[in-house]
Scaffold this motif. Sequence first.
Motif, PDB file in Angstrom:
ATOM      1  N   UNK A   1      15.004   2.747  14.171  1.00  0.00           N
ATOM      2  CA  UNK A   1      16.387   2.447  13.788  1.00  0.00           C
ATOM      3  C   UNK A   1      16.605   0.943  13.679  1.00  0.00           C
ATOM      4  N   UNK A   2      16.070   0.192  14.636  1.00  0.00           N
ATOM      5  CA  UNK A   2      16.208  -1.266  14.604  1.00  0.00           C
ATOM      6  C   UNK A   2      15.501  -1.826  13.376  1.00  0.00           C
ATOM      7  N   UNK A   3      14.325  -1.290  13.079  1.00  0.00           N
ATOM      8  CA  UNK A   3      13.530  -1.756  11.934  1.00  0.00           C
ATOM      9  C   UNK A   3      14.211  -1.444  10.601  1.00  0.00           C
ATOM     10  N   UNK A   4      14.822  -0.273  10.488  1.00  0.00           N
ATOM     11  CA  UNK A   4      15.424   0.150   9.228  1.00  0.00           C
ATOM     12  C   UNK A   4      16.731  -0.568   8.907  1.00  0.00           C
ATOM     13  N   UNK A   5      17.419  -1.073   9.903  1.00  0.00           N
ATOM     14  CA  UNK A   5      18.725  -1.681   9.679  1.00  0.00           C
ATOM     15  C   UNK A   5      18.670  -2.854   8.705  1.00  0.00           C
ATOM     16  N   UNK A   6      17.803  -3.854   8.897  1.00  0.00           N
ATOM     17  CA  UNK A   6      17.773  -4.942   7.918  1.00  0.00           C
ATOM     18  C   UNK A   6      17.238  -4.492   6.563  1.00  0.00           C
ATOM     19  N   UNK A   7      16.318  -3.529   6.546  1.00  0.00           N
ATOM     20  CA  UNK A   7      15.807  -3.021   5.269  1.00  0.00           C
ATOM     21  C   UNK A   7      16.925  -2.336   4.490  1.00  0.00           C
ATOM     22  N   UNK A   8      17.741  -1.569   5.173  1.00  0.00           N
ATOM     23  CA  UNK A   8      18.872  -0.895   4.532  1.00  0.00           C
ATOM     24  C   UNK A   8      19.879  -1.920   4.035  1.00  0.00           C
TER      25      UNK A   8
ATOM     26  N   UNK B   1       5.080  -2.075  18.354  1.00  0.00           N
ATOM     27  CA  UNK B   1       4.037  -1.612  17.437  1.00  0.00           C
ATOM     28  C   UNK B   1       4.650  -0.923  16.227  1.00  0.00           C
ATOM     29  N   UNK B   2       5.692  -0.131  16.456  1.00  0.00           N
ATOM     30  CA  UNK B   2       6.387   0.531  15.348  1.00  0.00           C
ATOM     31  C   UNK B   2       7.013  -0.530  14.441  1.00  0.00           C
ATOM     32  N   UNK B   3       7.668  -1.514  15.037  1.00  0.00           N
ATOM     33  CA  UNK B   3       8.325  -2.564  14.254  1.00  0.00           C
ATOM     34  C   UNK B   3       7.319  -3.370  13.446  1.00  0.00           C
ATOM     35  N   UNK B   4       6.122  -3.542  13.991  1.00  0.00           N
ATOM     36  CA  UNK B   4       5.099  -4.356  13.326  1.00  0.00           C
ATOM     37  C   UNK B   4       4.197  -3.542  12.402  1.00  0.00           C
ATOM     38  N   UNK B   5       4.431  -2.235  12.323  1.00  0.00           N
ATOM     39  CA  UNK B   5       3.553  -1.352  11.534  1.00  0.00           C
ATOM     40  C   UNK B   5       2.096  -1.504  11.957  1.00  0.00           C
ATOM     41  N   UNK B   6       1.866  -1.597  13.259  1.00  0.00           N
ATOM     42  CA  UNK B   6       0.520  -1.840  13.770  1.00  0.00           C
ATOM     43  C   UNK B   6      -0.043  -0.560  14.384  1.00  0.00           C
ATOM     44  N   UNK B   7      -0.837   0.152  13.598  1.00  0.00           N
ATOM     45  CA  UNK B   7      -1.413   1.419  14.057  1.00  0.00           C
ATOM     46  C   UNK B   7      -2.322   1.239  15.274  1.00  0.00           C
ATOM     47  N   UNK B   8      -3.240   0.254  15.282  1.00  0.00           N
ATOM     48  CA  UNK B   8      -4.081   0.087  16.478  1.00  0.00           C
ATOM     49  C   UNK B   8      -3.253  -0.245  17.725  1.00  0.00           C
TER      50      UNK B   8
END
Length: 107
Positions: free
Chosen positions: A63-70, A28-35
């Motif tokens: 951390x996993x999500x931010x790695x490719x963005x960084x 859910x964190x990785x998908x930015x899915x609040x519900x």
Amino acid sequence: MSETRTCNPAAPSIFTEQVAELVAIGAAIAANCEPCFKYHYDQARKLGVSDLDMRYAVDLAQKVKETPARAMLNLAERYLGKSTSETKAAADSCCVTNPETQAGHCK
């Protein structure tokens, strides 16, 4: 030559309902899915998952999500040069400004 892995049928599974909810919280964190986060948070609470374990799942997912963005930001900076404090401030805000029109909008 590739290594062949075999499953050990005698090994007990550690994939409990609690672990499944921690994985779902991370997704859910990785998908930015609040519900999704709210649902799986509630499910995990019902199963007795601690806030600390949920925090670990959230932190790891972030951390996993931010790695490719960084990595993409680093690539852009290699091509375009380091960002200025002005463009960094704009990137840190919720409003994105179109440099051609100077018009902003919140996502």
